[in-house]
Design a protein around this motif. Sequence first.
Motif, short mmCIF file in Angstrom:
data_model
loop_
_atom_site.label_atom_id
_atom_site.label_comp_id
_atom_site.label_asym_id
_atom_site.label_seq_id
_atom_site.Cartn_x
_atom_site.Cartn_y
_atom_site.Cartn_z
N MET A 136 128.39 -94.05 9.34
CA MET A 136 128.21 -93.73 7.92
C MET A 136 126.89 -93.00 7.69
SD MET A 136 129.99 -93.97 5.26
CE MET A 136 129.70 -93.35 3.63
N ASN A 137 125.84 -93.45 8.44
CA ASN A 137 124.54 -92.80 8.28
C ASN A 137 124.60 -91.33 8.67
OD1 ASN A 137 123.25 -95.00 7.31
ND2 ASN A 137 122.47 -95.67 9.30
N ARG A 138 125.42 -91.06 9.71
CA ARG A 138 125.53 -89.68 10.18
C ARG A 138 126.19 -88.82 9.10
NH1 ARG A 138 126.73 -92.39 15.21
NH2 ARG A 138 128.91 -92.50 14.62
N ILE A 139 127.23 -89.36 8.47
CA ILE A 139 127.93 -88.62 7.41
C ILE A 139 126.95 -88.35 6.26
CG2 ILE A 139 129.83 -88.70 5.75
CD1 ILE A 139 131.29 -90.54 7.77
N LEU A 140 126.18 -89.38 5.90
CA LEU A 140 125.24 -89.23 4.79
C LEU A 140 124.14 -88.23 5.12
CD1 LEU A 140 124.86 -92.85 3.37
CD2 LEU A 140 126.10 -90.91 2.39
N ALA A 141 123.71 -88.21 6.41
CA ALA A 141 122.67 -87.26 6.81
C ALA A 141 123.17 -85.83 6.62
CB ALA A 141 122.27 -87.50 8.26
N VAL A 142 124.42 -85.58 7.03
CA VAL A 142 125.00 -84.23 6.88
C VAL A 142 125.19 -83.93 5.38
CG1 VAL A 142 127.02 -82.79 7.37
CG2 VAL A 142 126.15 -84.34 9.13
N ALA A 143 125.67 -84.92 4.63
CA ALA A 143 125.90 -84.73 3.19
C ALA A 143 124.59 -84.38 2.48
CB ALA A 143 126.52 -85.99 2.59
N LYS A 144 123.54 -85.10 2.83
CA LYS A 144 122.24 -84.87 2.19
C LYS A 144 121.75 -83.45 2.46
CE LYS A 144 118.11 -86.92 2.97
NZ LYS A 144 117.28 -87.96 3.58
N ASN A 145 121.93 -83.02 3.70
CA ASN A 145 121.51 -81.66 4.06
C ASN A 145 122.33 -80.60 3.36
OD1 ASN A 145 119.37 -80.92 5.61
ND2 ASN A 145 120.24 -81.81 7.45
N THR A 146 123.63 -80.84 3.25
CA THR A 146 124.51 -79.89 2.57
C THR A 146 124.11 -79.77 1.10
OG1 THR A 146 126.26 -80.62 4.03
CG2 THR A 146 126.94 -79.34 2.13
N PHE A 147 123.82 -80.90 0.51
CA PHE A 147 123.38 -80.94 -0.89
C PHE A 147 122.10 -80.12 -1.04
CE2 PHE A 147 121.20 -82.69 -4.54
CZ PHE A 147 122.21 -82.89 -5.46
N ARG A 148 121.16 -80.39 -0.13
CA ARG A 148 119.87 -79.71 -0.16
C ARG A 148 120.04 -78.20 -0.01
NH1 ARG A 148 114.94 -82.48 3.02
NH2 ARG A 148 116.59 -83.27 4.32
N GLU A 149 120.96 -77.81 0.88
CA GLU A 149 121.18 -76.39 1.12
C GLU A 149 121.83 -75.73 -0.10
OE1 GLU A 149 123.76 -75.53 4.36
OE2 GLU A 149 123.02 -73.49 4.56
N ALA A 150 122.82 -76.42 -0.70
CA ALA A 150 123.53 -75.85 -1.86
C ALA A 150 122.59 -75.72 -3.06
CB ALA A 150 124.73 -76.72 -2.20
N VAL A 151 121.65 -76.66 -3.18
CA VAL A 151 120.69 -76.60 -4.28
C VAL A 151 119.85 -75.32 -4.17
CG1 VAL A 151 118.54 -77.65 -5.13
CG2 VAL A 151 120.54 -79.07 -4.72
N ARG A 152 119.68 -74.86 -2.92
CA ARG A 152 118.88 -73.64 -2.71
C ARG A 152 119.73 -72.38 -2.74
NH1 ARG A 152 116.22 -77.65 0.33
NH2 ARG A 152 113.97 -77.55 0.14
N ASP A 153 121.04 -72.52 -2.96
CA ASP A 153 121.93 -71.36 -2.96
C ASP A 153 121.87 -70.67 -4.33
OD1 ASP A 153 124.05 -69.55 -2.64
OD2 ASP A 153 125.09 -70.93 -1.30
N LYS A 154 121.55 -69.37 -4.31
CA LYS A 154 121.40 -68.63 -5.58
C LYS A 154 122.72 -68.56 -6.35
CE LYS A 154 117.56 -65.73 -4.07
NZ LYS A 154 117.63 -65.80 -2.60
N VAL A 155 123.84 -68.54 -5.61
CA VAL A 155 125.15 -68.46 -6.27
C VAL A 155 125.30 -69.56 -7.32
CG1 VAL A 155 127.65 -68.75 -5.86
CG2 VAL A 155 126.29 -67.40 -4.27
N LEU A 156 124.79 -70.74 -6.98
CA LEU A 156 124.89 -71.89 -7.88
C LEU A 156 124.23 -71.59 -9.22
CD1 LEU A 156 125.76 -74.91 -7.97
CD2 LEU A 156 123.44 -75.45 -7.28
N TYR A 157 123.06 -71.00 -9.18
CA TYR A 157 122.31 -70.77 -10.42
C TYR A 157 122.91 -69.64 -11.24
CZ TYR A 157 119.36 -74.14 -8.30
OH TYR A 157 118.93 -75.30 -7.75
N VAL A 158 123.44 -68.63 -10.55
CA VAL A 158 124.11 -67.54 -11.27
C VAL A 158 125.31 -68.12 -12.02
CG1 VAL A 158 125.45 -65.42 -10.98
CG2 VAL A 158 123.37 -65.76 -9.63
N LEU A 159 126.09 -68.96 -11.34
CA LEU A 159 127.28 -69.54 -11.98
C LEU A 159 126.89 -70.49 -13.12
CD1 LEU A 159 129.52 -70.20 -8.84
CD2 LEU A 159 129.79 -68.42 -10.56
N LEU A 160 125.84 -71.28 -12.90
CA LEU A 160 125.39 -72.19 -13.97
C LEU A 160 124.92 -71.41 -15.18
CD1 LEU A 160 123.46 -75.16 -12.31
CD2 LEU A 160 125.45 -75.28 -13.79
#
Lengths: 313, 254
Positions: free
Chosen positions: B1-25
């Motif tokens: 479970m920790n491994r899944i959460l580690a990947v999830a946390k990183n994916t979240f962190r990466e998406a937060v830095r994705d410019k596409v997200l802010y353009v769409l928002l």
Amino acid sequence: MDAIVTRGLGKVFKEIGKPKVRSLDSLDLTIRKHEVFGFLGRNGAGKTTTIKILCSLLKPTAGEAFAFGENVRTRRARRLIGYLPEQPYFYEYLTPRETLDFYGQLQGLGPAERAREWDKLSEMLDLRDIAAQRIKGFSKGMRQRVGFAVALVGDPPLLILDEPMSGLDPIGRRNIRELILRMRDENKTLFFSSHVLADVEQVCDRVGILVKGRLVRQGRIDELLGKKTAGVEVVATGLDTSAVAALKATCESHRALDELERFTFADPEAGNRAARMVLEQGGKLVELNPLRETLEDYFMREQRPDERTGVMS
Amino acid sequence: MNRILAVAKNTFREAVRDKVLYVLLFLAAVSIFGSKALGWISIGQDIKIVKDISLASTSIFGVLVAIFIGTSLVYKEIDKRTLYTIISQPMHRWEFLLGKYLGLMGILAVVTVVMTGVSAAYVLLLGGSLEPIYFLAVLLIFWKLLLITAFSLLLSSLTSPILGAIIVFFVYLFGHATGVFLDLPPQFHGTFAEKVLKVAYYAIPNLGNFDLRAEAANGVAVSGVYVAWVLAYGLAYTAVLLLLAALAFEEKDV
């Protein structure tokens, strides 16, 4: 138990609309525990394919591979292997410390163990000064250090390194070479591919040579190169120009540096005759050196004639 | 479970830095605030219009995030070779995939909550009221995003982001109009085309089920049974898509 065993390992790449590509063919390889094994071959010889199969990135189309008796497709085997890809890539927005922490989590290490790993590896790989910088701006050498640290997270007994010295400057190469020797001293098994033959010669116990997906040779470097000499070098001084000209006529190559005349002979007997001639002509014999075949000479000889042209890698 | 959460946390962190997200928002915010302009031309209906357009914006922009980020989730890791050192770790491949999925769902949860918060505040500011059905409609939009993201992830482990995005987009469009596959003119009866369209009807998720916009805009309640059925339908579909993605990724050469 041997560190790596492959039996009849093969890989054929199939893509729709493209011809099949056989990248690896019936590879039988045995890497003993605690040895440093150099895996040599030109680009496209199948080195990276082999490494990717050992690290479970590719599925073999034939044969099997084992790490310490465990099939490499299992998680138990992956726990025993530390992998450094060629030019490793990590999440650019993470710092080295966050990166090592992430890989520690993937290994299932707890927070205290991860902190210990960081202390140990950041010291070993000199990462402390760049601990809080994002990987984004890192040079190749810095990335390689982070990559090495990632491969060492969890203290695996077997390290598989794909072209670890590729693209590094001389200092970077020396650092990696020293690390490999240090790992050998720590009783780890190292398997690494390279095209820098001099580096391989300096650190490896044994080598394997891969040509077009087939292993053509494997063995200890001194066994492969044998005891036979590739010729003799006669170094002399105090010769007059006619004596030099006479010797030049019989030698393979000649170089004059400062007071010394260096003649090389492919046939040791010709070298002996030249040495006698130096003395008879009133010259002084400074050195008589047997010339050993280098790994590079051997490597070039092992490539089939049609393989020799082009850039070796 | 920790491994899944580690990947999830990183994916979240990466998406937060994705410019596409802010353009769409940003575009979503423009459409929510711009909805009042449409309200002006429909006298007495402005709150309804604002609610309707706000929900439509949440749905459309959520889907765009799910498609644009989702279809490149795995592909980007292969392309940038960050996957090499991750897959070679002592973890299951499905754990990595599930981590990526949960990370993006985390982002979509935040996007949905922020957009709902902004639109709800706007409705209240304009003097309107919000019934529970409005939030139920948002829940079903999020449920639809679970499904779309799972489909994007499946395609991300099979094909390039552009092709993946095109396929998911068309499935999204047809998913809102699956009725047309069954409602055929008489000349189709007994033909091969009818059979193909029937298969398409069952294969393509019926996304219209998740749409409670009209009810939310008009404050009309829906039955709990219907909502429970749609939630179960969405979960089942998502589970199948994630299973297929895991199977496709398990054997994939990277």
